[in-house]
Each structure stands twice: as C-alpha cells, then as structure tokens.
Design a protein around this motif. Structure first.
Motif, mmCIF file in Angstrom:
data_model
loop_
_atom_site.group_PDB
_atom_site.id
_atom_site.type_symbol
_atom_site.label_atom_id
_atom_site.label_comp_id
_atom_site.label_asym_id
_atom_site.label_seq_id
_atom_site.Cartn_x
_atom_site.Cartn_y
_atom_site.Cartn_z
ATOM 1 N N TYR A 159 -54.352 70.291 -0.531
ATOM 2 C CA TYR A 159 -53.862 68.693 0.854
ATOM 3 C C TYR A 159 -54.499 67.608 -0.419
ATOM 4 O O TYR A 159 -53.586 67.239 -0.174
ATOM 5 N N ARG A 191 -48.941 74.391 11.650
ATOM 6 C CA ARG A 191 -48.220 75.603 12.118
ATOM 7 C C ARG A 191 -49.130 76.022 13.753
ATOM 8 O O ARG A 191 -48.588 76.213 14.638
ATOM 9 N N VAL A 235 -48.798 72.052 7.590
ATOM 10 C CA VAL A 235 -48.261 72.147 6.869
ATOM 11 C C VAL A 235 -47.328 71.197 5.556
ATOM 12 O O VAL A 235 -47.878 71.229 4.503
ATOM 13 N N ILE A 236 -47.432 70.017 6.014
ATOM 14 C CA ILE A 236 -46.838 68.885 5.510
ATOM 15 C C ILE A 236 -47.283 67.288 5.794
ATOM 16 O O ILE A 236 -47.758 67.296 7.278
ATOM 17 N N GLY A 256 -48.971 69.081 0.439
ATOM 18 C CA GLY A 256 -48.435 69.925 1.220
ATOM 19 C C GLY A 256 -47.547 70.861 0.755
ATOM 20 O O GLY A 256 -46.996 71.751 0.752
ATOM 21 N N LEU A 257 -46.355 69.661 0.014
ATOM 22 C CA LEU A 257 -44.864 69.748 -0.509
ATOM 23 C C LEU A 257 -45.751 70.730 -2.056
ATOM 24 O O LEU A 257 -45.473 72.377 -2.197
ATOM 25 N N GLU A 300 -45.890 78.108 -0.592
ATOM 26 C CA GLU A 300 -45.314 79.545 0.083
ATOM 27 C C GLU A 300 -47.056 80.200 0.126
ATOM 28 O O GLU A 300 -47.296 81.176 -0.301
ATOM 29 N N GLU A 321 -49.110 79.430 6.100
ATOM 30 C CA GLU A 321 -48.656 78.575 7.304
ATOM 31 C C GLU A 321 -47.457 77.597 6.555
ATOM 32 O O GLU A 321 -47.298 77.243 7.776
ATOM 33 N N GLY A 322 -47.289 78.275 6.001
ATOM 34 C CA GLY A 322 -45.934 78.077 6.280
ATOM 35 C C GLY A 322 -44.545 78.533 4.741
ATOM 36 O O GLY A 322 -45.096 78.587 3.367
ATOM 37 N N TYR A 330 -39.243 76.488 4.833
ATOM 38 C CA TYR A 330 -40.393 76.232 6.639
ATOM 39 C C TYR A 330 -40.717 74.508 6.334
ATOM 40 O O TYR A 330 -40.242 73.878 6.464
ATOM 41 N N ARG A 331 -41.216 74.428 4.673
ATOM 42 C CA ARG A 331 -42.161 73.209 4.470
ATOM 43 C C ARG A 331 -40.828 72.225 3.985
ATOM 44 O O ARG A 331 -40.990 71.203 4.654
#
Length: 276
Positions: free
Chosen positions: A120, A184, A192-193, A210-211, A248, A251-252, A256-257
């Motif tokens: 992150y 999340r 997450v982002i 986060g992506l 992936e 967290e997601g 979802y991200r």
C-alpha cells in the motif's frame, strides 16, 4: 521471536554512510531504520535477518520540517503523527491521518512508509502527485532527484544510500485536492483502494494505492480523465487503460477493486473535475 542485531544511532549523514559501508564489508547485512515498524515485523517473521540496524533519527536533516517562500522540506524520519499535525501540506496530512491507527502512526515515518515493502505505502501518493524531489545520502555525498526518476513501484536506491528528505514546491501545497480510502472492514484495516488527486494547472492528477502491488502515479488514467466528455465517458475510457495485474487478496478480488475504483473516480471528478 526477534533475533539479535547490533544497533547504531549516528548523528550525521557521513557517520551513517561510513557505518553502513563498514558493516556491509563485514557482511552484517545492515539496514537503515527510522520508525522500524516494518523491519521489526519482517524480522519477527524471519523474512529479513539484518545483523545491524542504523537508526537515522538523530541525523538533523532527517528530522527537519522547514518551509520557505518556495519549498516545503520534510525530513524522512518524521512520524506520520507529526506530519499530520503540521498541516503544511494538506493532502499529505490527510493521507497520513488515514494510515493504520494513531499508535502505529506515532512510529511509522514518511521515509519508512515510502521505502517499505508492503503493497500500500499510501504516503508516497502525495509526493508522486507533486513531483517531489528526494534528497538522498550516500557514499558519493548528497544528491537531489525528482521522485519519478527513482520511484518505480519501489524506491530504487543504490547500496548504502538512504532517504534524507522530501521537497515539495509551494504551488502543490496550495492546490485543490481529494483523497479517498475505501476499506472492506474496520476503520483501521488495510485499504482496498486509496486514490489521491490534485487539481493543478487545470488538470487532474491521480495516484493510486491498492490496485497493483505498489503505489503509482496513474498517468494513463489522468490522460483520459482530462479529456472532454461526460464523467461516465471519461471514467470508462480511463478504466480501459488498466492493463497490469490487479491485486487479488483477502481484502478484495480484482473485480471488486476495479468496482471500488470506478466509484471513487466519480467522487474525484465531482469534487475536482466536474463535467466537461
């Protein structure tokens, strides 16, 4: 269990560099240390095994916060709590206030976060957006370089170098901004982002954490978001530029991200960009 290592606390740049060179020659696998949260965690998990740590918090340049007519200089060993309270760079203060919890922010430093290994590293985002200059100490002396020359997902320093300071020009400190973090779960869980944006010289600037498994300046997304068109048209075009391996994890999912990012981009445009 945390193993043992030798601890050093130099009081000057040259002393730190000399120490690193000596310990490196002795095959002690030295590491520079400011907050130490990541080093201690990774050491406990046996992911790193330094024989020596060099604490840079007694080096005056690393603890400096100075603003003149043109530039804000931020020491790399300042804690996120200190930076948050200074308010000299509102976007940075906002981002720092959202990292972990208050107890952790007392220990995490700007340089430690940027130079770390976690995915992150949100503290990098304001500096990527503001084309910050990095002041680096090493065997060859002190050098200053724009962040984009050295930050390629990670800060690419030469062996024995360490981050002394970050410098941001005044116009970026006064630019309109927004920073949005979506989690999340609970308020202090991993994000997450995170999307940070500056509006500078009539253009949106965008940086994302986060992506991908690293923070980055989203140059291609910026280009599409700054084209004429409705918010929907611009966002759909921007999302089509994403071609890396989206994270992936627990967290997601990647889908979802991307869903979260799409919704954040609408908020960014509404706050800074409007319809075109």
């Amino acid at each position: 269990m945390i193993g043992t290592f030798d601890y050093y606390r130099p009081h000057s740049i040259q002393e730190a560099v000399n120490l690193f060179e000596k310990l490196d020659l002795e095959e002690q696998s030295p590491v520079y240390y400011s907050g130490g949260t990541e080093i201690i965690t990774f050491h406990r998990l046996d992911l790193i095994r330094p024989g020596a740590v060099i604490d840079i918090k007694s080096i005056p340049e690393c603890m400096e916060w100075k603003r003149d007519d043109s530039t804000l200089t931020i020491g790399s060993a300042l804690s996120l709590t200190v930076i948050e309270k200074q308010k000299g760079f509102p976007l940075l203060s906002t981002v720092c206030s959202e990292v972990a919890d208050h107890t952790a922010r007392n220990k995490i430093t700007a340089g430690g976060n940027i130079c770390g290994e976690t995915f992150y590293r949100e503290v990098a985002l304001p500096f990527l957006l503001s084309d910050a200059h990095l002041v680096i100490g090493g065997k060859g002396g002190v050098r200053e370089v724009e962040i984009h020359e050295l930050f390629k997902g990670h800060l690419q320093l030469n062996n024995g170098e360490f981050l002394l300071q970050l410098r941001v020009q005044r116009p970026f400190l006064e630019a309109s901004y927004i920073s949005i973090k979506r989690r999340r779960q609970w308020n202090t869980g991993y994000p997450v982002i995170t999307v940070s944006s500056l509006y500078y010289q009539n253009r949106l600037r965008l940086a994302i954490s986060g992506l991908y498994p690293y923070p980055f300046r989203a140059w291609e997304l910026e280009r599409e978001l700054n084209r004429p068109g409705t918010s929907e048209q611009r966002i759909e075009a921007a999302l089509k530029t994403i071609n890396g391996l989206v994270l992936e994890d627990e967290e997601g999912s990647a889908n979802y991200r991307l869903f979260v990012l799409k919704n954040i981009l609408y908020d960014v445009i509404e706050h800074l960009g409007g319809e075109k």
